[in-house]
Design a protein around this motif. Structure first.
Motif, PDB file in Angstrom:
ATOM      1  N   TYR A 171      -3.207  -1.437  15.062  1.00  0.00           N
ATOM      2  CA  TYR A 171      -2.176  -2.472  15.106  1.00  0.00           C
ATOM      3  C   TYR A 171      -0.808  -1.817  15.188  1.00  0.00           C
ATOM      4  O   TYR A 171      -0.600  -0.718  14.675  1.00  0.00           O
ATOM      5  CB  TYR A 171      -2.265  -3.378  13.878  1.00  0.00           C
ATOM      6  N   ALA A 172       0.153  -2.530  15.780  1.00  0.00           N
ATOM      7  CA  ALA A 172       1.500  -1.993  15.960  1.00  0.00           C
ATOM      8  C   ALA A 172       2.343  -2.102  14.697  1.00  0.00           C
ATOM      9  O   ALA A 172       3.255  -1.309  14.497  1.00  0.00           O
ATOM     10  CB  ALA A 172       2.195  -2.701  17.115  1.00  0.00           C
ATOM     11  N   THR A 173       2.052  -3.084  13.832  1.00  0.00           N
ATOM     12  CA  THR A 173       2.847  -3.264  12.615  1.00  0.00           C
ATOM     13  C   THR A 173       1.938  -3.508  11.417  1.00  0.00           C
ATOM     14  O   THR A 173       0.797  -3.954  11.563  1.00  0.00           O
ATOM     15  CB  THR A 173       3.814  -4.467  12.727  1.00  0.00           C
ATOM     16  N   LEU A 174       2.476  -3.255  10.241  1.00  0.00           N
ATOM     17  CA  LEU A 174       1.729  -3.509   9.010  1.00  0.00           C
ATOM     18  C   LEU A 174       1.431  -4.995   8.863  1.00  0.00           C
ATOM     19  O   LEU A 174       0.329  -5.369   8.457  1.00  0.00           O
ATOM     20  CB  LEU A 174       2.500  -2.981   7.796  1.00  0.00           C
ATOM     21  N   ASP A 175       2.374  -5.843   9.202  1.00  0.00           N
ATOM     22  CA  ASP A 175       2.149  -7.291   9.110  1.00  0.00           C
ATOM     23  C   ASP A 175       0.979  -7.737   9.988  1.00  0.00           C
ATOM     24  O   ASP A 175       0.153  -8.547   9.568  1.00  0.00           O
ATOM     25  CB  ASP A 175       3.414  -8.071   9.495  1.00  0.00           C
ATOM     26  N   GLU A 176       0.896  -7.196  11.210  1.00  0.00           N
ATOM     27  CA  GLU A 176      -0.214  -7.530  12.102  1.00  0.00           C
ATOM     28  C   GLU A 176      -1.546  -7.083  11.499  1.00  0.00           C
ATOM     29  O   GLU A 176      -2.535  -7.811  11.534  1.00  0.00           O
ATOM     30  CB  GLU A 176      -0.032  -6.871  13.467  1.00  0.00           C
ATOM     31  N   ALA A 177      -1.566  -5.877  10.961  1.00  0.00           N
ATOM     32  CA  ALA A 177      -2.799  -5.347  10.372  1.00  0.00           C
ATOM     33  C   ALA A 177      -3.222  -6.170   9.156  1.00  0.00           C
ATOM     34  O   ALA A 177      -4.395  -6.528   9.029  1.00  0.00           O
ATOM     35  CB  ALA A 177      -2.610  -3.889   9.964  1.00  0.00           C
ATOM     36  N   LEU A 178      -2.271  -6.480   8.285  1.00  0.00           N
ATOM     37  CA  LEU A 178      -2.597  -7.283   7.100  1.00  0.00           C
ATOM     38  C   LEU A 178      -3.104  -8.663   7.487  1.00  0.00           C
ATOM     39  O   LEU A 178      -4.069  -9.169   6.905  1.00  0.00           O
ATOM     40  CB  LEU A 178      -1.374  -7.399   6.187  1.00  0.00           C
ATOM     41  N   SER A 179      -2.491  -9.264   8.476  1.00  0.00           N
ATOM     42  CA  SER A 179      -2.936 -10.576   8.951  1.00  0.00           C
ATOM     43  C   SER A 179      -4.363 -10.496   9.490  1.00  0.00           C
ATOM     44  O   SER A 179      -5.193 -11.366   9.209  1.00  0.00           O
ATOM     45  CB  SER A 179      -1.986 -11.079  10.025  1.00  0.00           C
ATOM     46  N   VAL A 205       2.311  10.823   1.253  1.00  0.00           N
ATOM     47  CA  VAL A 205       1.266   9.807   1.281  1.00  0.00           C
ATOM     48  C   VAL A 205       1.421   8.944   0.038  1.00  0.00           C
ATOM     49  O   VAL A 205       1.548   9.472  -1.069  1.00  0.00           O
ATOM     50  CB  VAL A 205      -0.142  10.457   1.299  1.00  0.00           C
ATOM     51  N   GLU A 206       1.429   7.640   0.242  1.00  0.00           N
ATOM     52  CA  GLU A 206       1.608   6.712  -0.874  1.00  0.00           C
ATOM     53  C   GLU A 206       0.597   5.576  -0.756  1.00  0.00           C
ATOM     54  O   GLU A 206       0.398   5.020   0.323  1.00  0.00           O
ATOM     55  CB  GLU A 206       3.024   6.143  -0.839  1.00  0.00           C
ATOM     56  N   GLY A 207      -0.039   5.245  -1.861  1.00  0.00           N
ATOM     57  CA  GLY A 207      -0.978   4.139  -1.874  1.00  0.00           C
ATOM     58  C   GLY A 207      -0.443   2.976  -2.687  1.00  0.00           C
ATOM     59  O   GLY A 207       0.260   3.177  -3.682  1.00  0.00           O
ATOM     60  N   ARG A 208      -0.747   1.766  -2.230  1.00  0.00           N
ATOM     61  CA  ARG A 208      -0.354   0.568  -2.966  1.00  0.00           C
ATOM     62  C   ARG A 208      -1.329  -0.549  -2.644  1.00  0.00           C
ATOM     63  O   ARG A 208      -2.089  -0.475  -1.679  1.00  0.00           O
ATOM     64  CB  ARG A 208       1.077   0.165  -2.653  1.00  0.00           C
ATOM     65  N   GLN A 209      -1.298  -1.568  -3.465  1.00  0.00           N
ATOM     66  CA  GLN A 209      -2.178  -2.708  -3.307  1.00  0.00           C
ATOM     67  C   GLN A 209      -1.356  -3.911  -2.868  1.00  0.00           C
ATOM     68  O   GLN A 209      -0.316  -4.213  -3.456  1.00  0.00           O
ATOM     69  CB  GLN A 209      -2.870  -3.000  -4.646  1.00  0.00           C
ATOM     70  N   ILE A 210      -1.793  -4.609  -1.842  1.00  0.00           N
ATOM     71  CA  ILE A 210      -1.187  -5.860  -1.409  1.00  0.00           C
ATOM     72  C   ILE A 210      -2.304  -6.897  -1.434  1.00  0.00           C
ATOM     73  O   ILE A 210      -3.157  -6.924  -0.540  1.00  0.00           O
ATOM     74  CB  ILE A 210      -0.554  -5.748  -0.008  1.00  0.00           C
ATOM     75  N   GLY A 211      -2.329  -7.676  -2.486  1.00  0.00           N
ATOM     76  CA  GLY A 211      -3.437  -8.609  -2.673  1.00  0.00           C
ATOM     77  C   GLY A 211      -4.712  -7.831  -2.873  1.00  0.00           C
ATOM     78  O   GLY A 211      -4.784  -6.949  -3.726  1.00  0.00           O
ATOM     79  N   GLU A 212      -5.714  -8.127  -2.064  1.00  0.00           N
ATOM     80  CA  GLU A 212      -6.995  -7.426  -2.145  1.00  0.00           C
ATOM     81  C   GLU A 212      -7.094  -6.284  -1.140  1.00  0.00           C
ATOM     82  O   GLU A 212      -8.160  -5.716  -0.935  1.00  0.00           O
ATOM     83  CB  GLU A 212      -8.140  -8.407  -1.925  1.00  0.00           C
TER      84      GLU A 212
END
Length: 130
Positions: free
Chosen positions: A118-126, A22-29
């Motif tokens: 969501y199917a992808t991280l990009d979709e979820a972030l969007s 398990v890994e946590g990170r920040q992408i923007g907010e």
């Protein structure tokens, strides 16, 4: 932050291999918690701990990326539902899962009625940043 459970601390057979990271990170907010391997009753507490740590930074959203999970037990699903219920209503929550090991059980159990999937991280972030 990367976490891996200590099999010696797990209940039951301490010699059993525990395959979870398990890994946590920040992408923007947005706080992203990435999980790989097996999420079951032995490893679900690590996911719960990582989501708790992700929330402490007061993010606008929390995304749990399970795209690298190869087995998701009910204990892991329970952590996702509890996390959604525990979050402030202003904090968006999403799960990335695609495939028979993750999205299928989440859909069959009905968790997708309370957790955005969501199917992808990009979709979820969007989705969580709009």
């Amino acid at each position: 932050m990367t976490s891996q459970p200590d099999p010696a601390k797990s209940a039951g057979d301490a010699t059993a291999a525990v395959n979870c990271a398990v890994e946590g990170r920040q992408i923007g907010e947005v706080s992203v918690v990435s999980v790989s391997g097996t999420v079951d009753m032995l490893t679900a507490p690590w996911l719960e701990e990582a989501i708790g740590a992700a929330v402490k930074g007061s993010p606008s959203a929390v995304v749990v990326d399970m795209s690298a999970v190869d087995f998701l037990a009910s204990a892991g699903m329970g952590v996702l539902v509890a996390a959604r219920n525990d979050l402030d209503p202003d904090v968006r929550f999403a799960v990335v899962a695609d495939g028979p090991a993750t999205s299928r059980p989440l859909k069959l159990i009905g968790i997708t009625d309370v957790v955005d999937l969501y199917a992808t991280l990009d979709e979820a972030l969007s989705a969580v940043t709009t």
